[in-house]
Design an enzyme around this catalytic site. Structure first.
Site, mmCIF file in Angstrom:
data_model
loop_
_atom_site.group_PDB
_atom_site.id
_atom_site.type_symbol
_atom_site.label_atom_id
_atom_site.label_comp_id
_atom_site.label_asym_id
_atom_site.label_seq_id
_atom_site.Cartn_x
_atom_site.Cartn_y
_atom_site.Cartn_z
ATOM 1 N N ARG A 93 0.858 -1.206 0.000
ATOM 2 C CA ARG A 93 0.000 0.000 0.000
ATOM 3 C C ARG A 93 0.888 1.247 0.000
ATOM 4 N NH1 ARG A 93 -4.791 1.747 4.370
ATOM 5 N NH2 ARG A 93 -5.107 3.839 3.533
ATOM 6 N N ASN A 147 -10.571 -4.566 -0.665
ATOM 7 C CA ASN A 147 -10.454 -3.517 -1.681
ATOM 8 C C ASN A 147 -9.487 -3.892 -2.794
ATOM 9 O OD1 ASN A 147 -12.113 -1.226 -1.269
ATOM 10 N ND2 ASN A 147 -11.039 -0.817 0.651
ATOM 11 N N CYS A 169 -19.263 -1.825 0.916
ATOM 12 C CA CYS A 169 -18.302 -0.826 1.392
ATOM 13 C C CYS A 169 -18.896 -0.103 2.595
ATOM 14 C CB CYS A 169 -18.043 0.171 0.271
ATOM 15 S SG CYS A 169 -17.140 1.631 0.776
ATOM 16 N N ASP A 170 -18.015 0.301 3.500
ATOM 17 C CA ASP A 170 -18.505 0.978 4.703
ATOM 18 C C ASP A 170 -18.490 2.506 4.609
ATOM 19 O OD1 ASP A 170 -15.850 1.622 4.874
ATOM 20 O OD2 ASP A 170 -15.533 0.781 6.860
ATOM 21 N N HIS A 200 -16.852 3.947 -4.039
ATOM 22 C CA HIS A 200 -16.010 5.117 -3.751
ATOM 23 C C HIS A 200 -16.199 6.193 -4.817
ATOM 24 C CE1 HIS A 200 -12.979 2.818 -0.927
ATOM 25 N NE2 HIS A 200 -14.221 2.787 -0.511
ATOM 26 N N TYR A 263 -14.868 10.165 -1.358
ATOM 27 C CA TYR A 263 -13.799 9.745 -2.269
ATOM 28 C C TYR A 263 -13.767 10.546 -3.566
ATOM 29 C CZ TYR A 263 -12.056 5.831 0.452
ATOM 30 O OH TYR A 263 -11.460 5.068 1.432
ATOM 31 N N ARG A 283 -0.674 7.843 3.952
ATOM 32 C CA ARG A 283 -1.660 7.200 4.836
ATOM 33 C C ARG A 283 -1.167 5.813 5.304
ATOM 34 N NH1 ARG A 283 -4.963 7.531 8.889
ATOM 35 N NH2 ARG A 283 -6.374 5.766 8.952
HETATM 36 P P1 NAD Z 1 -4.219 -5.826 6.869
HETATM 37 O O1 NAD Z 1 -3.025 -5.852 5.985
HETATM 38 O O2 NAD Z 1 -4.050 -5.524 8.309
HETATM 39 O O3 NAD Z 1 -4.932 -7.251 6.776
HETATM 40 C C1 NAD Z 1 -5.078 -7.983 5.631
HETATM 41 C C2 NAD Z 1 -4.726 -9.452 5.875
HETATM 42 O O4 NAD Z 1 -4.946 -10.156 4.641
HETATM 43 C C3 NAD Z 1 -3.270 -9.696 6.265
HETATM 44 O O5 NAD Z 1 -3.193 -10.413 7.474
HETATM 45 C C4 NAD Z 1 -2.717 -10.505 5.102
HETATM 46 O O6 NAD Z 1 -1.745 -11.469 5.482
HETATM 47 C C5 NAD Z 1 -3.963 -11.160 4.551
HETATM 48 N N1 NAD Z 1 -3.833 -11.610 3.166
HETATM 49 C C6 NAD Z 1 -3.232 -10.978 2.137
HETATM 50 N N2 NAD Z 1 -3.351 -11.699 1.022
HETATM 51 C C7 NAD Z 1 -4.046 -12.804 1.336
HETATM 52 C C8 NAD Z 1 -4.487 -13.930 0.593
HETATM 53 N N3 NAD Z 1 -4.254 -14.052 -0.713
HETATM 54 N N4 NAD Z 1 -5.173 -14.903 1.243
HETATM 55 C C9 NAD Z 1 -5.417 -14.798 2.569
HETATM 56 N N5 NAD Z 1 -5.041 -13.748 3.318
HETATM 57 C C10 NAD Z 1 -4.358 -12.760 2.706
HETATM 58 O O7 NAD Z 1 -5.237 -4.821 6.192
HETATM 59 P P2 NAD Z 1 -6.442 -3.950 6.778
HETATM 60 O O8 NAD Z 1 -6.053 -2.522 6.758
HETATM 61 O O9 NAD Z 1 -6.895 -4.508 8.065
HETATM 62 O O10 NAD Z 1 -7.545 -4.105 5.663
HETATM 63 C C11 NAD Z 1 -8.023 -5.348 5.215
HETATM 64 C C12 NAD Z 1 -8.861 -5.176 3.964
HETATM 65 O O11 NAD Z 1 -10.113 -4.605 4.257
HETATM 66 C C13 NAD Z 1 -8.229 -4.274 2.901
HETATM 67 O O12 NAD Z 1 -8.516 -4.790 1.625
HETATM 68 C C14 NAD Z 1 -8.969 -2.971 3.088
HETATM 69 O O13 NAD Z 1 -8.901 -2.168 1.950
HETATM 70 C C15 NAD Z 1 -10.349 -3.515 3.352
HETATM 71 N N6 NAD Z 1 -11.337 -2.602 3.925
HETATM 72 C C16 NAD Z 1 -12.454 -2.394 3.201
HETATM 73 C C17 NAD Z 1 -13.449 -1.589 3.659
HETATM 74 C C18 NAD Z 1 -14.633 -1.335 2.775
HETATM 75 O O14 NAD Z 1 -15.319 -0.385 2.939
HETATM 76 N N7 NAD Z 1 -14.905 -2.144 1.774
HETATM 77 C C19 NAD Z 1 -13.312 -0.977 4.908
HETATM 78 C C20 NAD Z 1 -12.151 -1.195 5.664
HETATM 79 C C21 NAD Z 1 -11.173 -2.044 5.149
HETATM 80 C C1 G6P Z 2 -13.000 3.505 4.333
HETATM 81 C C2 G6P Z 2 -13.286 2.873 3.007
HETATM 82 C C3 G6P Z 2 -12.459 1.622 2.862
HETATM 83 C C4 G6P Z 2 -10.994 1.914 3.060
HETATM 84 C C5 G6P Z 2 -10.769 2.579 4.385
HETATM 85 C C6 G6P Z 2 -9.327 3.052 4.508
HETATM 86 O O1 G6P Z 2 -13.488 2.723 5.365
HETATM 87 O O2 G6P Z 2 -14.618 2.562 2.802
HETATM 88 O O3 G6P Z 2 -12.706 1.069 1.610
HETATM 89 O O4 G6P Z 2 -10.226 0.737 2.989
HETATM 90 O O5 G6P Z 2 -11.601 3.692 4.512
HETATM 91 O O6 G6P Z 2 -9.074 3.391 5.809
HETATM 92 P P1 G6P Z 2 -7.595 3.489 6.377
HETATM 93 O O7 G6P Z 2 -7.812 3.891 7.786
HETATM 94 O O8 G6P Z 2 -6.974 2.120 6.215
HETATM 95 O O9 G6P Z 2 -6.900 4.524 5.550
HETATM 96 MN MN MN Z 3 -14.816 1.220 0.920
#
Ligand code: NAD
Ligand code: G6P
Ligand code: MN
Length: 440
Positions: A93, A147, A169-170, A200, A263, A283
């Protein structure tokens, strides 16, 4: 009442403990018989899992808990897969954010070239999860918030059309929470909204209370002055996020009839975003220095003490939308939720095969999208350009095509020219060697 078996894919995520606490708090309406974690990084997952094991033992010893890096163990006998993986983790990232900035283009997790690079890594990871689910628990549903959700959703639409996967998405939920505060309601569920766009990348067109009173005039007036910074700002919001919520004021000015997703600032004010970025500290650095450290240190402390009071893990209350979605499917609640689904005519004057974010009624067969109708030229133009970017990324991944990815980056509204796009692409290819298909 039926009890469910859930696997959290991305067990090592910083969000996992907050989601576990949320699942425990909601287990009256969504009872669990088993909870499993799956991750492909055993060490990372173990830290989170050992602490969660203690929390579960304290609060709900009847829930069978386990964690594994073996797909068969993790995906067998589950009703729901809650997926939040980050392929490449935070170090990638960081590169997504810093590489474009070297070329004076914004660097963001899900928007612009950074989001495209992340998409090229995520597609394979999420498809793999879908395949494990279909192999070991073919009746299960995947609730995916990995994501970049827009690109992942287009990839699953195209490459796994039969898959029982819902992409969500949240961000709209977070913004609606702020809107509720602004108009003096207790929570966002006291509002009924109309919204359309891409993930987004969307707009609210109507916000009413449950009696049908129009809340838009009050919101319009407030957001025009303060953006989405509510009257009593909570001290939970970090400075960088606060800037984004405040900037909604400028975004909203472009179309005062609607309320924008935050976004959109990256697409409408990319010059502002670049100017206010620190190319040496983005970030990803903030998240690694704060959220990641805090969550992992707390988990280690809990495990060392054998007691949850040794750490400071917070419940992720707003993640209860995941339980709303699971219960909608499990108990056919027909709850109205914003989901990322194939357009299929919901927005009349837009590509049927685009993945759009719109209100749906959710029941045991999945989502039933509501009709949006015609959208205005401004939004249609922006969305057409962005959806083409997302489709070109999936083309590039599928065909291993350098050309398609160069086109995708060139077409992004955040990038000024094809030559800048090419320079960014060449740097991204170098950085993503381990993760992307080899392009030719
Ligand atoms: P993070 O890196 O702390 O956690 C992600 C985990 O996924 C890690 O432990 C990693 O080892 C694991 N991983 C990576 N590739 C993998 C694979 N192929 N198979 C199994 N596990 C795998 O990240 P985070 O900041 O906690 O975020 C996690 C995800 O949630 C991200 O994609 C983030 O963008 C997403 N997210 C989405 C929303 C939303 O609104 N849709 C909101 C918050 C976070
Ligand atoms: C929001 C979005 C997510 C994104 C996150 C990033 O929750 O909906 O899609 O992954 O923000 O937050 P962060 O704290 O990791 O920058
Ligand atoms: Mn999102």
């Amino acid at each position: 009442m039926k009890k469910f078996s859930v696997v959290i894919a991305g067990g090592g995520s910083t969000f996992t403990p907050g989601i576990v606490l949320m699942l425990l708090a909601n287990r009256q309406r969504f009872p669990l018989r088993a909870l499993k974690f799956y991750d492909n990084d055993a060490e990372r997952q173990q830290v989170i899992a050992e602490a969660c094991k203690i929390i579960l033992k304290e609060q709900a010893p009847e829930i069978e808990f386990s964690y594994s890096t073996d797909p068969q163990t993790a995906f067998s006998d589950v009703d729901f897969v809650m997926a939040h993986i980050r392929v490449g983790k935070y170090p990638m990232r960081e590169k997504d954010e810093k590489i474009p900035l070297r070329h004076c283009v914004l660097g963001q997790e899900t928007c612009g070239p950074g989001g495209i690079a992340y998409g090229m890594r995520s597609i394979g990871g999420v498809l793999e999860l879908v395949d494990y689910m279909e192999k070991y628990s073919p009746e299960a549903w995947m609730l995916n918030y990995s994501n970049p959700a827009a690109i992942v959703a287009e990839a699953t639409r195209r490459l796994r059309p039969q898959a029982k996967i819902l992409n969500i998405c949240d961000m709209p939920i977070g913004i609606e929470g702020r809107m509720a505060k602004i108009v003096g309601l207790e929570d966002r569920k006291q509002m009924r909204v109309r919204y359309y766009g891409l993930n987004h990348f969307g707009w609210w067109t109507s916000i009413e209370d449950l009696q049908g009173n129009d809340l838009m005039p009050k919101l319009r007036e407030y957001v025009a002055k303060y953006g989405y910074v509510p009257p009593s700002a909570d001290n939970h919001t970090e400075a960088s996020w606060n800037d984004t919520f405040a900037k909604a004021k400028a975004v909203q000015a472009l179309d005062p009839d609607t309320m924008p997703n935050t976004y959109l600032k990256y697409y409408l004010f990319p010059d502002y975003v670049v100017k206010h970025a620190n190319p040496d500290y983005t970030r990803a650095n903030e998240v690694m220095d704060h959220r990641e450290k805090q969550v992992f240190n707390s988990c280690r402390a809990i495990t060392a003490a054998g007691n949850s009071s040794a750490g400071e893990l917070e419940i992720d209350e707003h993640a209860s939308y995941i339980v709303d979605l699971a219960t909608a499917i499990a108990f056919n609640t027909q709850e109205r939720m914003l989901l990322i689904v194939p357009n299929n005519g919901a927005i009349h004057n837009f590509d049927d095969e685009a993945m759009v974010e719109i209100p749906c009624l959710v029941g045991h067969n999945g989502p039933e999208p509501l009709t949006v109708g015609d959208i205005p030229q401004f939004q249609k133009g922006l969305m057409s350009q962005q959806v083409a970017v997302e489709k070109l990324v999936v083309d590039a991944w599928e065909q291993h095509s350098y050309q398609r990815l160069w086109q995708a980056i060139t077409l992004s509204k955040t990038v000024p020219s094809a030559s800048v796009a090419k320079a960014i692409l060449d740097d991204l290819i170098e950085a993503n060697k381990e993760y992307w298909p080899e392009l030719h």
